[in-house]
Design a protein around this motif. Structure first.
Motif, short mmCIF file in Angstrom:
data_model
loop_
_atom_site.label_atom_id
_atom_site.label_comp_id
_atom_site.label_asym_id
_atom_site.label_seq_id
_atom_site.Cartn_x
_atom_site.Cartn_y
_atom_site.Cartn_z
N CYS A 84 6.68 -10.80 -19.47
CA CYS A 84 7.62 -10.97 -20.57
C CYS A 84 6.93 -10.64 -21.90
CB CYS A 84 8.16 -12.40 -20.59
SG CYS A 84 9.29 -12.74 -21.95
N ASP A 85 5.74 -11.18 -22.10
CA ASP A 85 5.00 -10.91 -23.32
C ASP A 85 4.69 -9.41 -23.46
OD1 ASP A 85 3.57 -11.96 -25.69
OD2 ASP A 85 1.80 -11.17 -24.63
N ALA A 86 4.28 -8.78 -22.38
CA ALA A 86 3.95 -7.36 -22.41
C ALA A 86 5.19 -6.51 -22.73
CB ALA A 86 3.35 -6.92 -21.08
N ASN A 87 6.34 -6.88 -22.18
CA ASN A 87 7.57 -6.15 -22.48
C ASN A 87 7.97 -6.26 -23.95
OD1 ASN A 87 8.26 -4.86 -20.02
ND2 ASN A 87 8.93 -6.82 -19.19
N ILE A 88 7.78 -7.45 -24.51
CA ILE A 88 8.09 -7.63 -25.93
C ILE A 88 7.13 -6.81 -26.79
CG2 ILE A 88 8.09 -9.33 -27.82
CD1 ILE A 88 9.22 -11.35 -25.75
N SER A 89 5.85 -6.81 -26.42
CA SER A 89 4.87 -6.01 -27.15
C SER A 89 5.22 -4.52 -27.08
CB SER A 89 3.46 -6.23 -26.59
OG SER A 89 3.05 -7.55 -26.79
N LEU A 90 5.64 -4.08 -25.91
CA LEU A 90 6.05 -2.68 -25.75
C LEU A 90 7.24 -2.36 -26.65
CD1 LEU A 90 5.78 0.04 -24.22
CD2 LEU A 90 7.36 -0.90 -22.53
N LEU A 91 8.21 -3.23 -26.66
CA LEU A 91 9.39 -3.01 -27.50
C LEU A 91 9.01 -3.00 -28.98
CD1 LEU A 91 12.41 -2.58 -27.66
CD2 LEU A 91 12.70 -5.06 -27.57
N GLU A 92 8.11 -3.91 -29.38
CA GLU A 92 7.65 -3.93 -30.77
C GLU A 92 6.98 -2.62 -31.15
OE1 GLU A 92 6.77 -8.72 -31.38
OE2 GLU A 92 5.18 -7.43 -30.59
N GLU A 93 6.15 -2.11 -30.24
CA GLU A 93 5.47 -0.84 -30.51
C GLU A 93 6.47 0.32 -30.58
OE1 GLU A 93 2.44 1.66 -31.53
OE2 GLU A 93 2.29 -0.52 -31.35
N LEU A 94 7.43 0.31 -29.65
CA LEU A 94 8.45 1.37 -29.67
C LEU A 94 9.28 1.34 -30.95
CD1 LEU A 94 9.76 1.25 -26.00
CD2 LEU A 94 8.65 3.19 -27.12
N ALA A 95 9.52 0.14 -31.47
CA ALA A 95 10.36 -0.01 -32.66
C ALA A 95 9.57 0.19 -33.96
CB ALA A 95 11.01 -1.39 -32.67
N SER A 96 8.25 0.32 -33.87
CA SER A 96 7.45 0.49 -35.08
C SER A 96 7.73 1.86 -35.71
CB SER A 96 5.96 0.32 -34.77
OG SER A 96 5.49 1.39 -33.97
N GLN A 97 7.31 2.00 -36.97
CA GLN A 97 7.55 3.25 -37.71
C GLN A 97 6.98 4.46 -36.99
OE1 GLN A 97 9.93 2.90 -39.54
NE2 GLN A 97 9.27 2.88 -41.68
N GLU A 98 5.73 4.33 -36.55
CA GLU A 98 5.07 5.42 -35.84
C GLU A 98 4.40 4.87 -34.59
OE1 GLU A 98 2.62 8.00 -38.20
OE2 GLU A 98 3.79 7.53 -39.99
N PRO A 99 5.12 4.86 -33.48
CA PRO A 99 4.54 4.32 -32.24
C PRO A 99 3.30 5.10 -31.82
CG PRO A 99 6.90 4.67 -32.00
CD PRO A 99 6.50 5.31 -33.29
N ASP A 100 2.29 4.38 -31.42
CA ASP A 100 1.03 4.95 -30.98
C ASP A 100 1.15 5.30 -29.49
OD1 ASP A 100 -1.57 5.56 -30.24
OD2 ASP A 100 -2.45 3.74 -31.08
N GLU A 101 1.06 6.57 -29.18
CA GLU A 101 1.22 7.03 -27.79
C GLU A 101 0.16 6.44 -26.86
OE1 GLU A 101 3.73 8.85 -26.47
OE2 GLU A 101 4.67 8.77 -28.45
N VAL A 102 -1.06 6.33 -27.35
CA VAL A 102 -2.14 5.77 -26.53
C VAL A 102 -1.84 4.30 -26.23
CG1 VAL A 102 -4.61 5.20 -26.49
CG2 VAL A 102 -3.84 7.40 -27.42
N GLN A 103 -1.40 3.58 -27.26
CA GLN A 103 -1.06 2.17 -27.10
C GLN A 103 0.12 2.02 -26.13
OE1 GLN A 103 -2.82 -0.22 -28.16
NE2 GLN A 103 -1.58 -2.01 -28.49
N LEU A 104 1.14 2.88 -26.25
CA LEU A 104 2.31 2.82 -25.35
C LEU A 104 1.88 3.07 -23.91
CD1 LEU A 104 4.99 4.70 -27.47
CD2 LEU A 104 4.97 2.26 -26.89
N ASP A 105 0.99 4.05 -23.72
CA ASP A 105 0.51 4.35 -22.37
C ASP A 105 -0.25 3.15 -21.79
OD1 ASP A 105 0.02 6.24 -20.14
OD2 ASP A 105 -2.07 6.01 -20.77
#
Length: 184
Positions: A84-105
């Protein structure tokens, strides 16, 4: 006159306190009798009783299943919490101004690992329950797990019209067919 004011104040205070107490009492009764949320432990116990009834487990078999279930459910719930925590973190990163591809991966790999852990816990639990069951109970157990895993729903979403996996799925839990899907 001071005494009548004081008496009137005490009477109103008593009335207000009576209403507050009645409201609290009603709330407690509502929570006890009408609250639809079960505790996690109550759900686990109910599911274990369901398993016991469906498989007609003996007391000894049931005791063994309960011992493993406690440990497995704790690990399963811990992994679900992390997921659950990881999914929320992923969504936060996706919703950020400039999502970091390395972080998303990195996040998607972590989520994938957690899904793998959940499947491994399911397999471990199934294998343990299976180890205490008779052949007849194993067939019933396979049918139960097929229902629990809701594989039919996955087939409904599949884009294949005539899928050979559907026949394999239909064979699981059938008398005379082993859990691996082969005829005995």
């Amino acid at each position: 006159m001071l005494m009548t004011r004081y008496a009137r104040f005490i009477r109103w205070l008593n009335l207000v306190l009576l209403v507050v107490n009645l409201a609290a009492f009603a709330t407690i009764l509502f929570i006890i009798f009408f609250d639809g949320d079960e505790t996690e432990q109550a759900r686990d116990i109910r599911s274990l009783r369901f398993l016991r009834e469906q498989l007609d487990l003996t007391d000894e078999q049931y005791h063994e299943v309960v011992q493993l279930s406690d440990r497995t459910f704790r690990r399963y719930n811990y992994t679900l919490d992390l997921l659950c925590d990881a999914n929320i973190s992923l969504l936060e990163e996706l919703a950020s101004q400039e999502p970091d591809e390395v972080q998303l991966d990195r996040m998607t790999r972590r989520i994938g690992t957690m899904h793998t852990n959940l499947k491994n816990l399911t397999v471990e639990y199934f294998q343990h329950v299976r180890s205490v069951c008779s052949e007849e109970q194993i067939t019933l157990l396979a049918s139960l797990f097929k229902e629990i895993m809701q594989l039919e729903k996955q087939c409904e979403q599949c884009n294949r019209v005539e899928c050979p996996r559907q026949e394999r799925l239909n064979q699981i839990g059938m008398p005379g067919v082993s859990v691996s899907g082969h005829l005995n």
